[in-house]
Design an enzyme around this catalytic site. Structure first.
Site, PDB file in Angstrom:
ATOM      1  N   SER A  41       0.854  -1.189   0.000  1.00 39.77           N
ATOM      2  CA  SER A  41       0.000   0.000   0.000  1.00 39.77           C
ATOM      3  C   SER A  41       0.885   1.233   0.000  1.00 39.77           C
ATOM      4  CB  SER A  41      -0.887   0.022   1.254  1.00 39.77           C
ATOM      5  OG  SER A  41      -1.553   1.272   1.394  1.00 39.77           O
ATOM      6  N   TYR A  83      -1.360  -1.356  10.435  1.00 42.39           N
ATOM      7  CA  TYR A  83      -1.513  -1.456   8.986  1.00 42.39           C
ATOM      8  C   TYR A  83      -0.355  -0.766   8.272  1.00 42.39           C
ATOM      9  CZ  TYR A  83      -3.542  -1.050   4.322  1.00 42.39           C
ATOM     10  OH  TYR A  83      -3.761  -1.120   2.967  1.00 42.39           O
TER      11      TYR A  83
END
Length: 290
Positions: free
Chosen positions: A164, A181
């Site tokens: 990401s 994350y």
């Protein structure tokens, strides 16, 4: 002098004819986009894995109904929890029942959790790290024999990791901070680089994709909480958010002969939004818990 306009078999440069792929987190979102791309680019078999068997079955039914598949091409459901060694081994065994090798492993399964720094639970951090980092390592390790089975220098197998842009910048902070994350995506990008150097002599190439915002089931809640699709599209230098074809093009490129000399890369797929924010990835935007 060689003819520099000559390209070897250009029409097949992006073809995946006859290849076998495994897609984790493949029952929805970017994983399902990629699975559709693999099949439509010529893969003979694509295994769809996620934790929920019914979701895998539904995705497989959609994929097998595509009108442009090669004769005999098919998707196969292979449900598994890829956050644990037992789950990854179960997935390998399910694949072995149908195939003696794997050409493409798309390590896409992932999780996130949003909560403030002072109350961020250890269990949430561990859950995210286990799936997003440890799970990717276990997939590479346990699938290595199948990935190496038919790989050669001129036709290497591929591992593609979904990272990401949050792993390249500062992620969400504040009441819905996503410490695990962001840290996990940074870690998995670097893990991919290490795997790329380790596995290339074994004829397995490893690369990562780093998506920005895509309107998927996983992201729609966050998009709605932070102003909606139109607001985010207008803030993007390209004037839009990601589309399924953007993921499809990237993964087919990396999996095909066109990407056969790309190794250890992390490709941003975000329209340039990472750099337009000076490196900040929606630092104050809340994210939903999963």
């Amino acid at each position: 002098m060689a003819d520099e306009t000559a390209l070897h078999d250009f029409p097949s440069l992006f073809s995946l004819k006859g290849k076998i792929a495994v897609v984790t987190g493949g029952s929805r979102g970017l994983g399902l986009n990629a699975a559709s791309a693999f099949l439509q680019a010529g893969c003979a078999t694509v295994f769809i894995s996620s934790r929920k068997a019914k979701a895998c079955d539904a995705a497989v039914a959609q994929l097998n109904a595509l009108p442009s598949l090669a004769p005999g091409a098919r998707a196969i459901a292979a449900p598994a929890d890829c956050s644990s060694l037992a789950g990854v081994r179960s997935l390998v065994e399910q694949v072995r029942r149908h195939a003696d090798h794997v050409d493409i492993l798309f390590a896409n399964a992932g999780a996130t959790w949003g909560e403030a720094f002072d109350t961020h639970p250890d269990t949430a951090f561990s859950k995210v790290m286990d799936l997003n980092v440890r799970g990717v390592f276990l997939l590479a390790q346990q699938f290595a024999p199948l990935l190496e089975a038919r790989a050669t220098r001129d036709d290497p197998s591929r591992i593609i990791i979904t990272a990401s842009v949050a792993g390249l910048s500062v992620g969400t902070l504040g009441p819905q901070a996503t410490f695990g994350y962001s840290a996990s995506k940074a870690a998995v990008i670097h893990l991919g680089r290490n795997l790329a150097v380790e596995l290339a002599p074994r004829h397995v190439l490893v690369n990562s994709i780093c998506p920005g915002f895509f309107p998927t089931k996983m992201a729609n809640g966050l998009l709605a909480l932070t102003g909606g699709v139109d607001r985010h599209a207008q803030a993007n230098p390209a004037g839009r958010l990601g589309r399924p074809e953007d993921i499809a093009g990237a993964v087919v490129y990396l999996a095909s002969r066109a990407g056969s000399h790309v190794n250890g890369a992390a490709i941003e797929i975000d329209g340039g939004s990472l750099w337009s924010r000076g490196g900040l990835f929606e630092a104050n935007a809340p994210e939903p818990k999963l």
